[in-house]
Design an enzyme around this catalytic site. Structure first.
Site: not given
Ligand code: KIV
Length: 264
Positions: A181, A114, A84, A45-46, A112
């Protein structure tokens, strides 16, 4: 080429053989990454920051992740592809299952999310329904407003102990991978040694089983400087292919991240 699976990463952990992974958002880069030997990619989600220009990951939607997951999957058909679950897309069980199913249908192999022990039931529920899960602890960017900024986590004894408990709870619940992280190296080492599942570090030192970088950081193309935990591999590589193979080489040899990219 054969599909990369979680079994390959577990075997790598047992053999103490480190692996490099990277975020990807489109087919061209994904193809190049796969051709150079990256076997694990994340549609993070970056993308809210790197692709959409937002100041955080919070505006990202499931539909956004779906679009980029489909693009990456077309470019990299054999990688283990993580996607994500974005902010507030796993707030209730029904919403979690719907979001995760949508990402898996788009081509992800694993989702993934969080957070710590409080997500154990969520991880268990997803795993029971055949959705593999990667946890994410430490500096979890979706919690930026709780943290009051992007800050290194787990620096004091209490929060370090809590993070270790969270990691064990996620593993017990069925998580198959764990991203760590921006935490101190010593804590990343404790967690990595305590877990059977592989850990993937970003800003966690060279002690985790794998490393991940946001692709724009690894190529120095954010226009906003390189974070302490990252390295611009294009500066030494000459072209993008050499930068990616340099990143893989340095991770596999334990050369990246060095102490200058890590937190004590
Ligand atoms: O969203 C993302 O790119 C991430 C990485 C920094 C692990 O969660």
């Amino acid at each position: 080429m054969k599909m990369t699976t979680i079994s390959h990463l577990r075997a790598k952990k047992q053999q103490q053989s480190k692996f490099a992974s990277i975020t990807a958002y489109d087919a061209s880069f994904a193809r190049l990454f796969e051709q150079e030997g990256i076997q694990v990619m994340l549609v993070g989600d970056s993308l809210g920051m790197t692709m959409q220009g937002h100041g955080s990951t919070l505006p990202v939607t499931v539909d956004n992740i779906v679009y980029h997951t489909q693009c990456v999957r077309r470019g990299a058909p054999t990688c283990l592809l993580l996607a994500d679950l974005p902010f507030m897309s796993y707030a209730t069980p029904a919403q979690t299952f719907e979001s995760a199913a949508t990402l898996m249908r788009a081509g992800a192999n694993m989702v993934k999310l969080e957070g710590g022990s409080w997500l154990a039931e969520t991880v268990k529920g997803l795993t029971e329904r055949a959705v593999p899960v990667c946890g994410h602890l430490g500096l979890t960017p979706q919690s930026v407003n709780i943290f009051g900024g992007y800050k290194v986590q787990g620096r004091d004894e209490d929060s370090a102990e809590q993070l270790l408990r969270d990691a064990l709870a996620l593993e017990r619940a069925g998580a198959q991978l764990l991203v760590l992280e921006c935490i101190p190296v010593a804590l990343a080492q404790r967690v990595t040694q305590a877990l059977v599942i592989p850990t993937i570090g970003i800003g966690a030192g060279n002690v985790t089983d794998g490393q991940i970088l946001v692709m724009q950081d690894a190529l120095g193309i954010t226009g906003q400087g390189t974070p302490k935990f990252a390295k611009n591999f294009l500066a030494q590589g000459g072209d993008i292919r050499s930068a990616v193979s340099g990143f893989i080489h340095d991770v596999e040899q334990g050369l990246f991240p060095g102490p200058e990219h890590s937190f004590q």
